[in-house]
Design an enzyme around this catalytic site. Sequence first.
Site, PDB file in Angstrom:
ATOM      1  N   HIS A 144       0.818  -1.204   0.000  1.00  0.00           N
ATOM      2  CA  HIS A 144       0.000   0.000   0.000  1.00  0.00           C
ATOM      3  C   HIS A 144       0.856   1.260   0.000  1.00  0.00           C
ATOM      4  O   HIS A 144       1.959   1.269   0.526  1.00  0.00           O
ATOM      5  CB  HIS A 144      -0.882   0.052   1.254  1.00  0.00           C
ATOM      6  N   LYS A 187       5.157   6.849   7.261  1.00  0.00           N
ATOM      7  CA  LYS A 187       4.637   5.939   8.279  1.00  0.00           C
ATOM      8  C   LYS A 187       5.749   5.608   9.265  1.00  0.00           C
ATOM      9  O   LYS A 187       6.907   5.463   8.880  1.00  0.00           O
ATOM     10  CB  LYS A 187       4.173   4.620   7.653  1.00  0.00           C
ATOM     11  N   TYR A 245       0.532   1.752  13.589  1.00  0.00           N
ATOM     12  CA  TYR A 245       0.958   2.731  12.589  1.00  0.00           C
ATOM     13  C   TYR A 245       0.817   4.135  13.162  1.00  0.00           C
ATOM     14  O   TYR A 245      -0.213   4.451  13.756  1.00  0.00           O
ATOM     15  CB  TYR A 245       0.022   2.708  11.378  1.00  0.00           C
ATOM     16  N   ASP A 271      -6.280  -6.443  -1.835  1.00  0.00           N
ATOM     17  CA  ASP A 271      -4.847  -6.658  -2.006  1.00  0.00           C
ATOM     18  C   ASP A 271      -4.546  -7.672  -3.091  1.00  0.00           C
ATOM     19  O   ASP A 271      -3.577  -7.539  -3.830  1.00  0.00           O
ATOM     20  CB  ASP A 271      -4.207  -7.088  -0.689  1.00  0.00           C
TER      21      ASP A 271
END
Length: 176
Positions: free
Chosen positions: A62, A72, A132, A168
């Site tokens: 992603h 991130k 995250y 995905d």
Amino acid sequence: MIFTPLSIAGVWRVALSPVSDDRGFFARSFCAAEFAAQGLPAVFEQSSLSRNTRAGTLRGLHYQDAPHAEAKFVRCVRGALMDVVVDLRPGSATRGKWIGERLSADEGTGLYIAPGLAHGFQTLVDDTDMLYQITPAFRPGFGAGVRWNDPAFGIEWPLPNPILSERDAQYPDWSA
């Protein structure tokens, strides 16, 4: 915290510096001043938790498109996983290259991942959680991805037959 740059520019391993005694240890997991000293974002707009009940779960690859490309900072807070970063940045010396790092709750190491890099992970054990911290916050309509097993990357995922979401599984191959 100990910051170690990895082989793809913009990816840093961030290790804890624990102070231990017979009760266990105490360590900072994030410090804005220490991140800023490395030239990394000191403010993250969003925190998210990915809970994964089964070993072999694969999430990714992603990224978020400009103008909302995201940085991130990820850390495994329960269980263990293989974290993978792929460089998709035009003009980058490592464009199309990937790196993988094993992260576990026991170790506590995190990864900082710069904007323009695709990210994914595969759980190595049941009941694995990934925390995250993201900047900027997710913006609907800008999320994107590339196929987890695209031959252009040749990623060596640790477990066969991954558990994938429909989204995905349907991401396209990368077009350089």
